[in-house]
Design an enzyme around this catalytic site. Structure first.
Site, mmCIF file in Angstrom:
data_model
loop_
_atom_site.group_PDB
_atom_site.id
_atom_site.type_symbol
_atom_site.label_atom_id
_atom_site.label_comp_id
_atom_site.label_asym_id
_atom_site.label_seq_id
_atom_site.Cartn_x
_atom_site.Cartn_y
_atom_site.Cartn_z
ATOM 1 N N HIS A 206 14.042 8.171 12.458
ATOM 2 C CA HIS A 206 12.641 7.799 11.617
ATOM 3 C C HIS A 206 13.209 6.204 11.189
ATOM 4 O O HIS A 206 11.385 5.683 10.777
ATOM 5 C CB HIS A 206 12.097 8.325 11.300
ATOM 6 C CG HIS A 206 11.029 8.418 10.007
ATOM 7 N ND1 HIS A 206 9.930 8.866 10.649
ATOM 8 C CD2 HIS A 206 11.005 8.172 8.775
ATOM 9 C CE1 HIS A 206 9.159 8.201 9.544
ATOM 10 N NE2 HIS A 206 9.212 8.249 8.383
ATOM 11 N N GLU A 207 14.207 6.451 10.510
ATOM 12 C CA GLU A 207 14.330 5.020 8.853
ATOM 13 C C GLU A 207 14.559 3.557 10.026
ATOM 14 O O GLU A 207 14.319 2.817 9.606
ATOM 15 C CB GLU A 207 15.619 5.873 8.407
ATOM 16 C CG GLU A 207 15.566 6.688 7.262
ATOM 17 C CD GLU A 207 13.723 6.839 6.446
ATOM 18 O OE1 GLU A 207 13.724 5.313 6.669
ATOM 19 O OE2 GLU A 207 13.313 7.311 6.209
ATOM 20 N N HIS A 210 11.409 2.187 11.330
ATOM 21 C CA HIS A 210 10.632 0.678 10.771
ATOM 22 C C HIS A 210 10.850 0.253 10.806
ATOM 23 O O HIS A 210 10.386 -0.580 9.898
ATOM 24 C CB HIS A 210 10.607 1.900 8.756
ATOM 25 C CG HIS A 210 10.124 3.328 8.617
ATOM 26 N ND1 HIS A 210 8.861 3.270 8.500
ATOM 27 C CD2 HIS A 210 10.415 4.216 8.052
ATOM 28 C CE1 HIS A 210 8.728 4.475 8.170
ATOM 29 N NE2 HIS A 210 8.939 5.286 7.925
ATOM 30 N N GLU A 261 3.800 6.181 8.723
ATOM 31 C CA GLU A 261 5.367 6.658 9.030
ATOM 32 C C GLU A 261 4.797 7.892 10.081
ATOM 33 O O GLU A 261 5.984 8.528 10.334
ATOM 34 C CB GLU A 261 4.344 8.098 7.592
ATOM 35 C CG GLU A 261 5.018 7.570 6.679
ATOM 36 C CD GLU A 261 6.778 7.393 6.627
ATOM 37 O OE1 GLU A 261 7.190 8.251 6.993
ATOM 38 O OE2 GLU A 261 6.704 6.072 5.929
#
Length: 350
Positions: A206-207, A210, A261
Site C-alpha cells: 500500500h505504501e 503511493h 488511499e
C-alpha cells in the site's frame, strides 16, 4: 500514510483568522456619581475616545463586501476575472494526466524532479525527529521488513530507486510510510497488527503504491490549487476566507485524499499478488486495524476511507488479485503495468 493523524509530506490549506473584536460595553469607563460638571465632561470625552478606538468586528467584512460589489460594476474588473478563470482552466486542463492501473484522471503539475527535491527535505526531517529510535540495519526486525520489501520492489517498477528501510522502535505508533525516492519507515507498533509476512506485505505494498502513483506530488498540486482558488474567491466575493477554506477542505481536499488511499489499496493488492503474497490476507489485516483503532471519525471528515469501506473494496477486488496470483510465476518479475508507470512518469527502463 497508512494510519490517520500522522505526519505526511503534504501542504495544508491556510485560513485567515476571524476578527477577535471585544464588546465595547465592557471597556466603558465607570463614571462615579457626583463631581463637578467639568470632571463629568472630561470622563465623557474619555468614553467617546475609547469607542473611537474600538474597531467593530463586522466592519472589516462589511467594507470588503462593499468593495467587492463596487468592483463588479467595473467592466475592467469583470474582464480581469474572466481572464483569470480562463487561464486557470487552461492550466488545469494542461496538467491533467491519467494514473496507470486505476485509469483515474488527476491534476498534477509537480514534476518527478520537484517531488524528489521535496522528498529529500522530508527524509532528513524524519531521520532527525526519530534519531536514537531507528534500529540498526542488522537488527532482526529490520531484516524482516527488508525481506518483504525485497519481494515487493521488483514488481513495483521502481527498482532504480535507492531504497532504504528504517524501523523505528515505538510500539505506541501503528504506522508505516514510504517517502518518494524509496525511503521506507516502519514503526514497530504496526508489526503486531500485521501478524505475518502477508500482513506486512499488505501494509508495505500500500505504501509503495503511493510512491508508484506519485500521490505526494498530486497532494501538493491540489493544495496549491486550493490556496490560489481560495484567495481568488475571497477577493471576488468578499466572503470570509476561513469559511471558504473549511468548505474547500470538506468537498475537495479530503475526498481527494480518500480516493488516493483507495487507489493505493487497489494497486497494492495487485502488487502483493504479483509478488506471491496471498491478497486475501489483506481483509484480515484491515479487520485487525479496525479493532485496534479506538476512535474512527465519520468518513466524510476523514482523509482515509472507513475501515468497512476498505474491506468491502478489497473483497470486490479479490477475484482479480487472486487471478494475478495464479498467473504469476513468482520469480520477482516486474508486472505488466510497471512498464506503464515507467513510461508515464519518466523512469528509465532497466
Amino acid at each position: 500514510m497508512f494510519a490517520r493523524g500522522l505526519t505526511s509530506t503534504r501542504l495544508f490549506l491556510r485560513t485567515f483568522p476571524q476578527s477577535t473584536g471585544v464588546v465595547a460595553s465592557k471597556l466603558r469607563p465607570v463614571i462615579p456619581s457626583g463631581g463637578s460638571g467639568l470632571k463629568l465632561q472630561q470622563q465623557q470625552q474619555q468614553q467617546r475616545a475609547v469607542f473611537m478606538r474600538l474597531p467593530p468586528t463586522y466592519q472589516r467584512f462589511r467594507t470588503r463586501n462593499q468593495w467587492a460589489e463596487r468592483s463588479w460594476e467595473d467592466p475592467n474588473f469583470r474582464r480581469f476575472v474572466g481572464v483569470v478563470i480562463s487561464g486557470g482552466g487552461a492550466f488545469y486542463a494542461y496538467n491533467l494526466e491519467t494514473v496507470p492501473v486505476s485509469g483515474r484522471r488527476r491534476f498534477n503539475f509537480f514534476s518527478v524532479e520537484m517531488e524528489a527535491l521535496m522528498a529529500q527535505q522530508a527524509y532528513a526531517g524524519v531521520k532527525e525527529s526519530y534519531q536514537g529510535q531507528i534500529l540498526s540495519s542488522s537488527h532482526p526486525t529490520t531484516r524482516y521488513v527488508k525481506r518483504v520489501m525485497n519481494r515487493l520492489i521488483p514488481v513495483s517498477g521502481l527498482e532504480d530507486l535507492k531504497w532504504e528501510v528504517f524501523v523505528i522502535k515505538d510500539d505506541s505508533i501503528k504506522n508505516a510510510f514510504v517517502i518518494p525516492g524509496g525511503k521506507v519507515f516502519v514503526f514497530s507498533g504496526i508489526l503486531s497488527i500485521c501478524g505475518d509476512e502477508d500482513g506486512l506485505a499488505t501494509v508495505m505494498s500500500h505504501e509503495i503504491a503511493h510512491t508508484v502513483a506519485h500521490h505526494a506530488s498530486e497532494r501538493m498540486s491540489k493544495s496549491v490549487l486550493a490556496i490560489v482558488g481560495l484567495l481568488f474567491l475571497s477577493v471576488v466575493s468578499g466572503t470570509d476566507t476561513s469559511f471558504l477554506g473549511n468548505i474547500m477542505d470538506l468537498v475537495y481536499l479530503r475526498p481527494g485524499s480518500r480516493r488516493q488511499e483507495a487507489e493505493a489499496d487497489y494497486i497494492g493488492l495487485m502488487m502483493m499478488a504479483q509478488a506471491c503474497y496471498d491478497p486475501s490476507m489483506a481483509v484480515g489485516l484491515w479487520e485487525r486495524m479496525e479493532k485496534a483503532q479506538e476512535f474512527e471519525p465519520p468518513q466524510f471528515l476523514s482523509t482515509h476511507p472507513a475501515h468497512k469501506t476498505r474491506i468491502r473494496n478489497i473483497k470486490e477486488w479479490l477475484p482479480e488479485a487472486l487471478q494475478k496470483l495464479e498467473n504469476s510465476e513468482c520469480t520477482g518479475r516486474t508486472m505488466d503495468y510497471a512498464l506503464e508507470f515507467r513510461k508515464a512518469f519518466g523512469y528509465p527502463n532497466q
